[in-house]
Write an enzyme that holds these catalytic residues in place. Structure first.
Site, PDB file in Angstrom:
ATOM      1  N   CYS A 226      41.543 -12.130  -3.701  1.00 28.09           N
ATOM      2  CA  CYS A 226      40.233 -12.655  -4.115  1.00 28.09           C
ATOM      3  C   CYS A 226      39.594 -13.462  -2.990  1.00 28.09           C
ATOM      4  O   CYS A 226      38.377 -13.457  -2.826  1.00 28.09           O
ATOM      5  CB  CYS A 226      40.381 -13.543  -5.339  1.00 28.09           C
ATOM      6  SG  CYS A 226      41.414 -12.829  -6.624  1.00 28.09           S
TER       7      CYS A 226
ATOM      8  N   CYS B 194      36.250 -13.322 -10.058  1.00 30.36           N
ATOM      9  CA  CYS B 194      37.082 -14.187 -10.890  1.00 30.36           C
ATOM     10  C   CYS B 194      36.994 -15.642 -10.411  1.00 30.36           C
ATOM     11  O   CYS B 194      36.336 -15.951  -9.417  1.00 30.36           O
ATOM     12  CB  CYS B 194      38.524 -13.708 -10.806  1.00 30.36           C
ATOM     13  SG  CYS B 194      39.210 -14.012  -9.179  1.00 30.36           S
TER      14      CYS B 194
ATOM     15  N   CYS C 202      39.892  -4.784  -7.889  1.00 31.24           N
ATOM     16  CA  CYS C 202      39.435  -5.298  -9.186  1.00 31.24           C
ATOM     17  C   CYS C 202      37.987  -4.937  -9.471  1.00 31.24           C
ATOM     18  O   CYS C 202      37.507  -5.135 -10.585  1.00 31.24           O
ATOM     19  CB  CYS C 202      39.605  -6.811  -9.246  1.00 31.24           C
ATOM     20  SG  CYS C 202      38.646  -7.640  -7.976  1.00 31.24           S
TER      21      CYS C 202
ATOM     22  N   ASP D 233      35.413  -6.415  -8.238  1.00 30.19           N
ATOM     23  CA  ASP D 233      34.539  -7.581  -8.147  1.00 30.19           C
ATOM     24  C   ASP D 233      33.683  -7.530  -6.885  1.00 30.19           C
ATOM     25  O   ASP D 233      34.061  -6.926  -5.887  1.00 30.19           O
ATOM     26  CB  ASP D 233      35.361  -8.872  -8.175  1.00 30.19           C
ATOM     27  CG  ASP D 233      35.977  -9.101  -9.547  1.00 30.19           C
ATOM     28  OD1 ASP D 233      35.519  -8.463 -10.503  1.00 30.19           O
ATOM     29  OD2 ASP D 233      36.910  -9.902  -9.649  1.00 30.19           O
TER      30      ASP D 233
HETATM   31 FE1  FES Z   1      38.653  -9.751  -8.456  1.00 27.23          FE
HETATM   32 FE2  FES Z   1      39.711 -12.107  -8.107  1.00 27.23          FE
HETATM   33  S1  FES Z   1      40.337 -10.614  -9.518  1.00 27.23           S
HETATM   34  S2  FES Z   1      38.088 -11.226  -7.022  1.00 27.23           S
END
Ligand code: FES
Length: 145
Positions: A103, A59, A33, A35
């Site tokens: 995540c 997220c 993702c 992140d």
């Molecule tokens: Fe990226 Fe949850 S969608 S850490």
């Protein structure tokens, strides 16, 4: 979809921020993702985690798991902190939806990366700690919890 504990830690995350002159800092990214998670550890001379903070571009599930993970490692020894796995964190949060399991890996990986940084700075060897990966691989995401 989310447990009350997840919602609580998402809406009122504990230990958000940074630590100046931290004993160890770990930053990891999730390849899937994009992140990012950063964890700061303040570790005393007895190898006990005195304080911990986190910052994330992640997220809600990443925020909630990091909040819980930081609560779980605070006050623990470096060695004990290694047993705070993403699975243990998810259990403490009463579970996460399967698509959000990846995540929760961010918090565990970032804590390990921060411990690795601490060990390197102090020329220590922490038993059971492996060099962190900067990315979380697909195969780990497919693990069945
Ligand atoms: Fe990226 Fe949850 S969608 S850490």
């Amino acid at each position: 979809m989310y447990s009350e504990k997840v919602m609580d830690h998402f809406q009122n995350p504990r230990n958000v921020g940074e630590i100046n002159g931290a004993s160890g800092v770990g930053t990891v990214g999730n390849a899937k993702c994009g992140d990012i998670m950063r964890i700061y550890l303040d570790i005393d001379e007895n190898q006990v985690i005195r304080d911990v903070k986190f910052k994330t571009f992640g997220c809600g599930a990443a925020v909630a798991t990091s909040s819980m993970a930081t609560e779980m490692v605070k006050g623990k020894s470096v060695k004990e902190a290694l047993s705070v796995t993403n699975k243990a964190v998810m259990e403490a949060l009463d579970g996460l939806p399967p698509v959000k399991v990846h995540c929760s890996l961010l918090a565990e990986e970032a804590i390990h990366a921060a411990l690795w940084d601490y060990a390197e700075k102090n020329q220590l060897k922490i038993e059971g700690l492996e060099k962190p990966k900067s990315d979380i691989s697909e195969s780990e995401e497919e693990e069945d919890y």
